[in-house]
Design a protein around this motif. Structure first.
Motif, PDB file in Angstrom:
ATOM      1  N   GLN B 206       1.170  -1.052   0.411  1.00  0.00           N
ATOM      2  CA  GLN B 206      -0.266  -0.056  -0.285  1.00  0.00           C
ATOM      3  C   GLN B 206       0.711   1.562  -0.319  1.00  0.00           C
ATOM      4  OE1 GLN B 206      -3.692   0.251   1.356  1.00  0.00           O
ATOM      5  NE2 GLN B 206      -3.905  -1.664   0.058  1.00  0.00           N
ATOM      6  N   ALA B 209       2.506   1.577  -3.311  1.00  0.00           N
ATOM      7  CA  ALA B 209       1.780   1.413  -4.308  1.00  0.00           C
ATOM      8  C   ALA B 209       1.573   3.241  -4.701  1.00  0.00           C
ATOM      9  CB  ALA B 209       0.246   1.063  -3.669  1.00  0.00           C
ATOM     10  N   ALA B 210       1.516   3.919  -3.193  1.00  0.00           N
ATOM     11  CA  ALA B 210       1.056   4.914  -3.185  1.00  0.00           C
ATOM     12  C   ALA B 210       2.245   5.796  -4.068  1.00  0.00           C
ATOM     13  CB  ALA B 210       0.867   6.330  -1.617  1.00  0.00           C
ATOM     14  N   SER B 215       3.471   9.860  -4.857  1.00  0.00           N
ATOM     15  CA  SER B 215       3.067  10.670  -3.682  1.00  0.00           C
ATOM     16  C   SER B 215       4.045  11.208  -2.567  1.00  0.00           C
ATOM     17  CB  SER B 215       2.360   9.807  -2.559  1.00  0.00           C
ATOM     18  OG  SER B 215       0.563   9.502  -2.517  1.00  0.00           O
ATOM     19  N   ARG B 219       2.376  13.091   1.878  1.00  0.00           N
ATOM     20  CA  ARG B 219       1.633  12.641   1.282  1.00  0.00           C
ATOM     21  C   ARG B 219       1.179  10.748   2.078  1.00  0.00           C
ATOM     22  NH1 ARG B 219      -2.735  14.473  -1.695  1.00  0.00           N
ATOM     23  NH2 ARG B 219      -1.496  16.109  -2.351  1.00  0.00           N
ATOM     24  N   ARG B 222      -0.713  11.303   5.385  1.00  0.00           N
ATOM     25  CA  ARG B 222      -1.598  11.776   5.473  1.00  0.00           C
ATOM     26  C   ARG B 222      -2.889  10.258   5.093  1.00  0.00           C
ATOM     27  NH1 ARG B 222      -4.710  15.471   3.665  1.00  0.00           N
ATOM     28  NH2 ARG B 222      -3.401  15.472   1.556  1.00  0.00           N
ATOM     29  N   ARG B 223      -2.554  10.167   3.476  1.00  0.00           N
ATOM     30  CA  ARG B 223      -3.446   9.314   2.800  1.00  0.00           C
ATOM     31  C   ARG B 223      -3.866   7.936   3.436  1.00  0.00           C
ATOM     32  NH1 ARG B 223      -7.688   9.807   1.529  1.00  0.00           N
ATOM     33  NH2 ARG B 223      -8.098  10.491  -0.707  1.00  0.00           N
ATOM     34  N   VAL B 224      -2.427   7.915   3.215  1.00  0.00           N
ATOM     35  CA  VAL B 224      -2.768   5.856   2.948  1.00  0.00           C
ATOM     36  C   VAL B 224      -2.304   4.690   5.037  1.00  0.00           C
ATOM     37  CG1 VAL B 224      -1.742   4.398   2.528  1.00  0.00           C
ATOM     38  CG2 VAL B 224      -1.915   5.781   1.177  1.00  0.00           C
TER      39      VAL B 224
END
Lengths: 366, 310
Positions: B206, B209-210, B215, B219, B222-224
């Motif tokens: 994950q 992937a980000a 990213s 980020r 923050r997002r994952v």
């Protein structure tokens, strides 16, 4: 936009272990290129090197002619589809897909629009508001493809993304992926241990063995004209007979094997000479029943039928020669082939063109 | 329920079943329900100063709000509009506990992430050991150690003055730096481990992937990572907040002369003040406020109570 990918003498080492050994090849822009090999052959490492997660120990990787040294995965024109897809479970489908645009700071409405377009492309219209966990395996697959495409990569890297799907869906997704690739017009680099996937989808296939690229060619070349014993044994099924070359004439090799003298074609890429050790490879589908009248250009064998399996369109037979050599043979179930009892003695044959003699080498594990 | 009981009996046998159910009942009733009930009951009672001991338990021994009223408004001859000392201390304790929690979160999130996703094998184990070993020392001794470290003649002042950063020593104890550092350090593990547990179960792919999708590190977190770690973060914050708001030893030892922790007031009512009902009322108010704050926090971050327990 599609870019070519060039590997120049790429080595990847983990301590003493060499994962990729001196890989040099060029993948054309817009090509569907597969790396095919058994697990542990270094294909995933190579993919990670192209995507930027793994630094080559030596050698260069160029994408679109630009050296990728020191450029991180987030700044390469590549997008990677992971084996387990790695979708973000806490985001909706459309948020997943448009993640790359969110990173670029695009506003929400434009992102949503782009995500809906991509959902259309991967044949999942109207599913944007679902959570990823609500999707089936095949749908997740498509979302992963859409998410990667959304980054507008010049090269899309796929790490065995179909391995978790069942057979029917896998076959369907093969066609689908190929179609998506042609529509998107970008370079696809596909990693798989499944030769069926590699052969059906790819423009070209690179067969890998223990970190080495053994052969690169299109599907038929790799299947019909293997250059090494490994490629012959890994791609498709093959019977092998080891022996010694007694003569080479007109491109044909005469090999004395434990099952008698065999005549076969040879590979121009890996020529054999008289006196060399050699392995004759014969595909199961190249072997046929021939009654008593073996033709002049054919090789004949007498063996006992040990076992047979019915697969629908094919019968798979296991034979045993007098010398105890196992032979696999496939017979089309077209209603015209002979039917034999288990234990019956049968005469089988194969043409010289149906067999190829190669230098001995590592064989793929069964 | 009856079916459940029947399968439970069948699976564990009579002896074990009785033991298990008895142990759970003992734990729930004796250790959780009864003490709170007694506290609640006490908090509405008059103390012996207000009611003659001989009449306790009689018809005149009625429930009263006098203890809660005292916390809010003080004694009848208090000239201020409210009980300035106690109410101020109360809010200062809550705010300070929130600060300690945030400080711990800022400190522990990177450590937990590093342990869970970056460090490998031996290094991670060594780090965990380094985190745990100091807690083999008794809490009081650790507090005194901090006093020595942070004191006016302490190690930190000595070092800072030695290398010439300070010309005069700073009284970290008076400035409450020692108290916050001590509290923050005392609950560091309670913050790290819940976050570590959650982040460890996050699929590395994950993160990759980000990253692959462009990213930045910030980020990705923050997002994952942070959304995924939310239950762990909430759980850690809840524990650290509750425990620092309810801490007694550290404020007692490390608190500056002018700073009082609300628990110290409670302690005084129970101990030197010998006014258990008033102490109970104070304790109930503190507990309810903490629970309320935690519930608000969970609502804000959309975390369910079941997720915290994981």
């Amino acid at each position: 936009m599609s870019a070519d990918v060039q590997l120049d003498n790429v080595w990847v080492k983990f301590g003493d272990f060499v994962a990729v050994r001196d890989a040099s090849l060029t993948i054309q822009g817009g090509e569907f290129f597969s790396f095919l090999g058994p697990s542990g052959c270094g294909k995933t490492t190579l993919l990670r090197a192209i995507s930027g997660f793994q630094h080559p120990s030596t050698g260069r990787i160029l994408i679109g002619g630009k050296d990728m040294f020191g450029i991180g995965p987030n700044r390469r024109p590549t997008a990677l589809i992971f084996q387990n897809l790695a979708l973000f479970p806490l985001m909706t489908v459309w948020q997943n897909i448009s993640f790359a645009l969110e990173v670029k700071g695009m506003d929400k409405r434009a992102r949503r629009k782009k995500a809906d377009e991509l959902l259309e492309l991967v044949a999942l219209p109207g599913q944007g508001d679902k959570m990823v966990t609500e999707l089936s395996g095949g749908q997740k697959q498509r979302v992963a493809v859409a998410r990667a495409l959304c980054a507008e990569p010049e090269v899309l890297l796929l790490d065995e993304p179909l391995s978790a799907l069942d057979l029917k869906l896998r076959q369907h997704m093969r066609t689908e992926l190929r179609a998506i690739q042609q529509r998107a017009g970008i370079t696809f680099i596909y990693i798989t241990h499944d030769q069926g996937e590699a052969l059906t989808m790819s423009d070209r296939v690179a067969v890998m063995r223990q970190g080495v690229v053994d052969q690169i060619g299109d599907g038929t070349t790799v299947y019909d004209h293997p250059e090494t014993a490994f490629v012959a044994s890994f791609v498709g099924e093959n019977n092998s007979f080891t022996g010694t070359v007694t003569e080479i004439t007109d491109g044909l090799a005469y090999v004395q094997t434990e099952c008698g003298l065999m005549r076969s074609r040879t590979s121009s890429a890996a020529p054999l000479r008289k006196g060399d050790d050699a392995v004759v490879f014969v595909r199961p589908e190249s072997i046929h029943f021939c009654g008593d009248d073996t033709r002049r250009d054919e090789n004949g064998l007498v063996a006992t039928l040990a076992h047979q399996e019915f697969e629908g369109h094919f019968w798979h037979l296991a034979l045993k020669t007098e010398s105890g050599h196992d032979i696999r043979m496939s017979v089309m179930n077209d209603g015209r082939s002979e039917v034999h009892e288990i234990g019956a003695s049968v005469s089988v044959g194969f043409s010289t063109q149906g067999a190829i003699a190669l230098a001995p080498g590592e064989l793929a594990a069964d | 329920m009856r079916n459940w009981l029947r399968t439970f009996l069948a699976r564990n046998g009579i002896g074990l079943s009785v033991y298990l159910l008895g142990a759970v009942a003992l734990w729930v009733i004796v250790m959780i329900i009864l003490p709170q009930l007694f506290m609640l009951d006490f908090s509405f009672r008059n103390n012996w100063q207000q009611i003659d001991p001989s009449r306790m338990g009689g018809p005149d021994d009625v429930y009263t709000m006098v203890n809660y009223h005292f916390l809010a408004f003080g004694s009848p001859n208090n000239p201020d509009p409210f009980n300035v000392v106690d109410v101020t201390v109360f809010f200062r304790t809550i705010v300070a506990a929130i600060c300690v929690t945030l400080f711990d979160l800022a400190l522990c999130y990177p450590i937990a992430y590093y342990l869970a996703q970056v460090a490998r094998g031996g290094k991670a184990r060594l780090l965990v050991l380094a985190l745990i070993i100091p807690f083999w020392v008794n809490e009081l001794l650790r507090a005194f150690a901090f006093r020595i470290l942070f004191g006016e003649e302490g190690t930190i002042n000595a070092i800072l003055m030695g290398i010439g950063i300070l010309s005069d020593p700073i009284d970290f104890v008076r400035e409450d730096v020692a108290l916050y550092a001590g509290l923050g350090y005392a609950y560091i593990l309670l913050m790290i481990f819940p976050i570590y547990n959650v982040i460890e179960s996050l699929d590395k792919n994950q993160i990759e992937a980000a990253r692959d999708l462009g990213s930045s590190w910030w980020r990705i977190h923050r997002r994952v990572v942070i959304p995924f770690a939310k239950p762990g973060i909430t759980s850690g914050c809840t524990m650290v907040f509750m425990l620092s708001a309810g801490a007694l030893a550290a404020p007692q030892i490390l608190g500056g002369p002018s700073s009082l922790w609300f628990t110290q007031i409670i302690y005084q009512w129970f101990n030197t003040g010998s006014n258990w009902p008033r102490g109970s009322a104070y304790a109930i108010v503190l507990m309810l406020t903490c629970v309320l704050l935690v519930l608000i926090l969970m609502k804000l971050f959309k975390v369910k109570i079941g997720e915290i327990g994981r």
